[in-house]
Design an enzyme around this catalytic site. Structure first.
Site, PDB file in Angstrom:
ATOM      1  N   GLN A  82      -4.534   3.142   4.810  1.00  0.00           N
ATOM      2  CA  GLN A  82      -4.774   3.582   6.180  1.00  0.00           C
ATOM      3  C   GLN A  82      -4.356   2.621   7.288  1.00  0.00           C
ATOM      4  OE1 GLN A  82      -8.417   4.984   9.138  1.00  0.00           O
ATOM      5  NE2 GLN A  82      -8.847   4.976   6.981  1.00  0.00           N
TER       6      GLN A  82
ATOM      7  N   LYS B  28      10.612  -4.182  -7.438  1.00  0.00           N
ATOM      8  CA  LYS B  28      10.546  -5.218  -8.474  1.00  0.00           C
ATOM      9  C   LYS B  28      11.754  -5.124  -9.410  1.00  0.00           C
ATOM     10  CE  LYS B  28       5.657  -6.154  -8.246  1.00  0.00           C
ATOM     11  NZ  LYS B  28       4.340  -5.859  -8.778  1.00  0.00           N
TER      12      LYS B  28
ATOM     13  N   PHE C 187       0.009  -5.129   2.162  1.00  0.00           N
ATOM     14  CA  PHE C 187      -0.305  -5.359   0.761  1.00  0.00           C
ATOM     15  C   PHE C 187      -1.408  -6.401   0.663  1.00  0.00           C
ATOM     16  CE2 PHE C 187       4.298  -4.190   0.108  1.00  0.00           C
ATOM     17  CZ  PHE C 187       4.016  -2.957  -0.463  1.00  0.00           C
TER      18      PHE C 187
ATOM     19  N   ARG D 198       5.258 -12.443  -3.913  1.00  0.00           N
ATOM     20  CA  ARG D 198       5.461 -12.249  -5.358  1.00  0.00           C
ATOM     21  C   ARG D 198       6.660 -11.344  -5.622  1.00  0.00           C
ATOM     22  NH1 ARG D 198      -0.132 -12.319  -5.259  1.00  0.00           N
ATOM     23  NH2 ARG D 198      -0.385 -10.066  -5.171  1.00  0.00           N
TER      24      ARG D 198
ATOM     25  N   LYS E 283      -8.971  -8.865  -1.266  1.00  0.00           N
ATOM     26  CA  LYS E 283      -8.557  -7.497  -0.930  1.00  0.00           C
ATOM     27  C   LYS E 283      -9.664  -6.887  -0.079  1.00  0.00           C
ATOM     28  CE  LYS E 283      -5.661  -6.461  -4.870  1.00  0.00           C
ATOM     29  NZ  LYS E 283      -5.273  -5.478  -5.881  1.00  0.00           N
ATOM     30  N   VAL E 284      -9.282  -6.111   0.877  1.00  0.00           N
ATOM     31  CA  VAL E 284     -10.292  -5.595   1.808  1.00  0.00           C
ATOM     32  C   VAL E 284     -10.051  -4.132   2.141  1.00  0.00           C
ATOM     33  CG1 VAL E 284     -11.121  -5.789   4.196  1.00  0.00           C
ATOM     34  CG2 VAL E 284     -10.828  -7.847   2.829  1.00  0.00           C
TER      35      VAL E 284
ATOM     36  N   GLU F  79     -11.866  -0.743   4.564  1.00  0.00           N
ATOM     37  CA  GLU F  79     -12.550  -0.457   5.826  1.00  0.00           C
ATOM     38  C   GLU F  79     -13.966  -1.043   5.946  1.00  0.00           C
ATOM     39  OE1 GLU F  79     -11.739   1.500   8.718  1.00  0.00           O
ATOM     40  OE2 GLU F  79     -13.676   0.740   9.345  1.00  0.00           O
TER      41      GLU F  79
ATOM     42  N   ASP G   2      -9.770  -0.162   9.676  1.00  0.00           N
ATOM     43  CA  ASP G   2      -8.417   0.263   9.302  1.00  0.00           C
ATOM     44  C   ASP G   2      -7.605   0.696  10.528  1.00  0.00           C
ATOM     45  OD1 ASP G   2      -8.564  -0.215   6.602  1.00  0.00           O
ATOM     46  OD2 ASP G   2      -9.255   1.784   6.100  1.00  0.00           O
TER      47      ASP G   2
ATOM     48  N   GLY H 299     -23.892  -1.588  27.316  1.00  0.00           N
ATOM     49  CA  GLY H 299     -23.607  -2.152  28.635  1.00  0.00           C
ATOM     50  C   GLY H 299     -24.877  -2.385  29.441  1.00  0.00           C
ATOM     51  N   GLY H 300     -24.723  -2.565  30.713  1.00  0.00           N
ATOM     52  CA  GLY H 300     -25.845  -2.882  31.587  1.00  0.00           C
ATOM     53  C   GLY H 300     -26.622  -1.655  32.052  1.00  0.00           C
TER      54      GLY H 300
HETATM   55  N1  COA Z   1       7.952  -1.160  -5.800  1.00  0.00           N
HETATM   56  C1  COA Z   1       7.402  -2.019  -6.688  1.00  0.00           C
HETATM   57  N2  COA Z   1       6.176  -2.559  -6.529  1.00  0.00           N
HETATM   58  C2  COA Z   1       5.478  -2.197  -5.435  1.00  0.00           C
HETATM   59  C3  COA Z   1       5.980  -1.313  -4.476  1.00  0.00           C
HETATM   60  C4  COA Z   1       7.290  -0.787  -4.694  1.00  0.00           C
HETATM   61  N3  COA Z   1       7.866   0.068  -3.826  1.00  0.00           N
HETATM   62  N4  COA Z   1       5.074  -1.148  -3.507  1.00  0.00           N
HETATM   63  C5  COA Z   1       4.017  -1.911  -3.844  1.00  0.00           C
HETATM   64  N5  COA Z   1       4.245  -2.540  -5.001  1.00  0.00           N
HETATM   65  C6  COA Z   1       3.365  -3.460  -5.730  1.00  0.00           C
HETATM   66  C7  COA Z   1       3.030  -4.711  -4.951  1.00  0.00           C
HETATM   67  O1  COA Z   1       4.082  -5.605  -5.016  1.00  0.00           O
HETATM   68  C8  COA Z   1       1.770  -5.182  -5.685  1.00  0.00           C
HETATM   69  O2  COA Z   1       2.170  -5.849  -6.852  1.00  0.00           O
HETATM   70  P1  COA Z   1       1.515  -7.254  -7.341  1.00  0.00           P
HETATM   71  O3  COA Z   1       0.053  -7.050  -7.399  1.00  0.00           O
HETATM   72  O4  COA Z   1       2.137  -7.454  -8.675  1.00  0.00           O
HETATM   73  O5  COA Z   1       1.890  -8.278  -6.364  1.00  0.00           O
HETATM   74  C9  COA Z   1       1.134  -3.865  -6.148  1.00  0.00           C
HETATM   75  O6  COA Z   1       2.112  -2.848  -5.916  1.00  0.00           O
HETATM   76  C10 COA Z   1      -0.137  -3.429  -5.491  1.00  0.00           C
HETATM   77  O7  COA Z   1      -0.267  -3.854  -4.187  1.00  0.00           O
HETATM   78  P2  COA Z   1      -1.724  -4.129  -3.579  1.00  0.00           P
HETATM   79  O8  COA Z   1      -1.584  -4.292  -2.141  1.00  0.00           O
HETATM   80  O9  COA Z   1      -2.381  -5.220  -4.339  1.00  0.00           O
HETATM   81  O10 COA Z   1      -2.485  -2.740  -3.870  1.00  0.00           O
HETATM   82  P3  COA Z   1      -3.993  -2.465  -4.332  1.00  0.00           P
HETATM   83  O11 COA Z   1      -4.089  -0.979  -4.442  1.00  0.00           O
HETATM   84  O12 COA Z   1      -4.400  -3.229  -5.520  1.00  0.00           O
HETATM   85  O13 COA Z   1      -4.904  -2.972  -3.097  1.00  0.00           O
HETATM   86  C11 COA Z   1      -5.647  -3.004  -0.808  1.00  0.00           C
HETATM   87  C12 COA Z   1      -5.065  -2.187  -1.973  1.00  0.00           C
HETATM   88  C13 COA Z   1      -5.695  -2.123   0.398  1.00  0.00           C
HETATM   89  C14 COA Z   1      -7.064  -3.467  -1.161  1.00  0.00           C
HETATM   90  C15 COA Z   1      -4.743  -4.243  -0.565  1.00  0.00           C
HETATM   91  O14 COA Z   1      -3.415  -3.797  -0.385  1.00  0.00           O
HETATM   92  C16 COA Z   1      -5.158  -5.068   0.650  1.00  0.00           C
HETATM   93  O15 COA Z   1      -6.135  -5.814   0.605  1.00  0.00           O
HETATM   94  N6  COA Z   1      -4.396  -4.960   1.751  1.00  0.00           N
HETATM   95  C17 COA Z   1      -4.598  -5.728   2.941  1.00  0.00           C
HETATM   96  C18 COA Z   1      -5.778  -5.231   3.726  1.00  0.00           C
HETATM   97  C19 COA Z   1      -5.656  -3.777   4.077  1.00  0.00           C
HETATM   98  O16 COA Z   1      -4.717  -3.326   4.664  1.00  0.00           O
HETATM   99  N7  COA Z   1      -6.739  -3.067   3.757  1.00  0.00           N
HETATM  100  C20 COA Z   1      -6.949  -1.742   4.256  1.00  0.00           C
HETATM  101  C21 COA Z   1      -6.289  -0.700   3.532  1.00  0.00           C
HETATM  102  S1  COA Z   1      -6.614   0.777   4.395  1.00  0.00           S
END
Ligand code: COA
Length: 415
Positions: free
Chosen positions: A17, A75, A97, A104, A136-137, A139, A168, A247-248
């Site tokens: 989001q 990748k 991400f 990475r 990781k975070v 909302e 978000d 507010g006030g």
């Molecule tokens: N091709 C190949 N790999 C891809 C890709 C693509 N097109 N798009 C994404 N990936 C890979 C990434 O490189 C990552 O790989 P790695 O873990 O080996 O480095 C993997 O997909 C997953 O990415 P990630 O962001 O870790 O996803 P997740 O589902 O595990 O976590 C969140 C989700 C939201 C928790 C995390 O992305 C995050 O904390 N983001 C920042 C805060 C944020 O925006 N949070 C709110 C989300 S609404």
């Protein structure tokens, strides 16, 4: 008519989001937003909270309007080359991400700069540098860590998160402002830069008044507009203030006619000082306008609960819309508690493009929230979200790939 961000190309590496709300806004302002997704899967929200089998969810469609979708396995070595070509062609890379994922993948800030020194790299992360920077975070984590949850809810209950997605979508808005600011600075410097919006920071920015109150509390030990005053107690930290106004001008949510069966038959009522005499007239308590216990804002503070109880006796005789009509005649600030159903059906919101009906090839018609920011010289036309990889061939062709090369990359699993 031209659009404010015509000619700006966004490499949209966002998902879920926070990032998608940012790039959707940029698309609405006219940027060409190219969303990069993994072939076969795509943004995880395509399949989350689905209401129709095998059709992109409303979660996805409502966050990805006006974008193009390309599939690239970043990748895969050949996929990486396609991404490099996109980096050279685009102005901004937006990503949200987990911390370190872009590095990475091999796309460090230094590498991106080598490929395109004008590139702006904009990121949403859960936290800025510090003890939680690797977390990781989502909302609600941000709402809790940014101070919203500890200050929301009622004094006798637990912390509460808001339905508004301030972590978000709120951070997406912050990031969008950072991006257009960096684009502006680039017109002067010719250089790209990194833009970071941390969700904790974004939420805290929206909770600014609560940090104000923390300092007031530490200095004076009390806050007279809070429901804890005068009979409750204050601790060391800003308490939850129920529905008290931030507010006030004291305010509270009051029952209206029908509240017994309608969970949204309520109105927000603000006892704004300049219209106090009018409020007294409307609710039939004319004597309060001159009574020294009620006539001034300071005198009223210890009696706020009784005052709102008396006003509620009046609002309960009216529907929220009848109350609005009467109170607005006297410039008394108030607002109906609108349900999502009422908002979805509100004609004035349809007229301004704040609620828009969109047609989607596999979903059919659905409602979405349009651009809440209106520019007179850059009107927004909301178009549907892309199907997964719908624009892969089109974008690859623009990058100079031939049909044979595209087909070979597809066979190799790179796109
Ligand atoms: N091709 C190949 N790999 C891809 C890709 C693509 N097109 N798009 C994404 N990936 C890979 C990434 O490189 C990552 O790989 P790695 O873990 O080996 O480095 C993997 O997909 C997953 O990415 P990630 O962001 O870790 O996803 P997740 O589902 O595990 O976590 C969140 C989700 C939201 C928790 C995390 O992305 C995050 O904390 N983001 C920042 C805060 C944020 O925006 N949070 C709110 C989300 S609404």
């Amino acid at each position: 008519m031209s659009k404010a961000l015509d000619g700006v190309r966004i490499l949209d590496f966002t998902h879920v989001q926070s990032g998608p709300t940012c790039t959707q806004l940029l698309a609405w302002f006219g940027a060409d937003v190219i969303k990069v997704e993994r072939a076969g899967a795509g943004d995880i929200t395509r399949e989350q909270l689905r209401d129709i089998p095998d059709v992109d969810s409303l979660y996805f469609t409502m966050l990805n309007h006006n974008k193009r979708s390309v599939t690239i396995d970043t990748k895969n070595p050949e996929g990486k080359l396609v991404l490099e070509a996109l980096i050279q062609k685009c102005d901004v890379l937006v990503e949200n991400f987990a911390p370190g994922a872009l590095d990475r993948m091999g796309f460090t800030w230094e590498r991106i700069q080598q490929l395109n020194p004008r590139m702006i790299v904009a990121s949403v992360k859960g936290f800025g540098p510090g003890p939680y920077e690797d977390c990781k975070v989502y909302e609600n984590v941000a709402q809790c860590a940014g101070g919203a949850a500890s200050t929301t809810g009622f004094d006798d209950g637990p912390p509460v998160v808001s339905g508004a997605q301030i972590g978000d979508s709120g951070t997406g808005l912050h990031l969008a402002l950072g991006i257009v600011t960096a684009l502006y600075q680039r017109t002067l410097t010719g250089r790209g830069q990194k833009v970071l919006a941390a969700m904790q920071d974004g939420v805290l920015n929206l909770c600014r008044v609560k940090l104000r109150d923390q300092q007031r509390l530490e200095r004076t030990g009390t806050m007279k507009e809070y429901p804890q005053y005068p009979n409750g107690t204050f601790g060391e930290a800003v308490p939850r203030a129920g529905n008290a106004s931030g507010g006030g001008q004291p305010g509270w949510i009051l029952k209206c006619k029908g509240w017994e069966t309608d969970p949204n038959a309520y109105i927000y009522f603000i006892t704004q000082a300049p219209v106090w005499a009018k409020i007294c007239n409307v609710i039939g308590k004319e004597e309060w306008a001159t009574d020294p216990n009620y006539a001034t804002p300071a005198a009223r503070l210890p009696h706020l609960k009784d005052i709102f109880a008396e006003i509620e006796r009046w609002t309960m005789t009216k529907t929220k819309f009848e109350a609005m009509q009467i109170l607005n005649k006297y410039d008394i600030p108030c607002g109906p508690i609108l349900s999502m159903k009422e908002i979805a059906e509100e004609p004035s919101l349809r007229k301004t493009g704040t609620i828009v009906e969109v047609d989607h090839p596999t979903r059919g018609k659905y409602l979405t929230v349009g651009n809440p920011i209106k520019l007179s010289d850059s009107p927004t036309e909301v178009t549907r979200s892309p199907l997964l990889g719908e624009h892969t061939d089109e974008v690859m062709t623009e990058l100079g790939y031939s049909p044979e090369q595209i087909s070979a990359l597809r066979t190799a699993g790179a796109i």
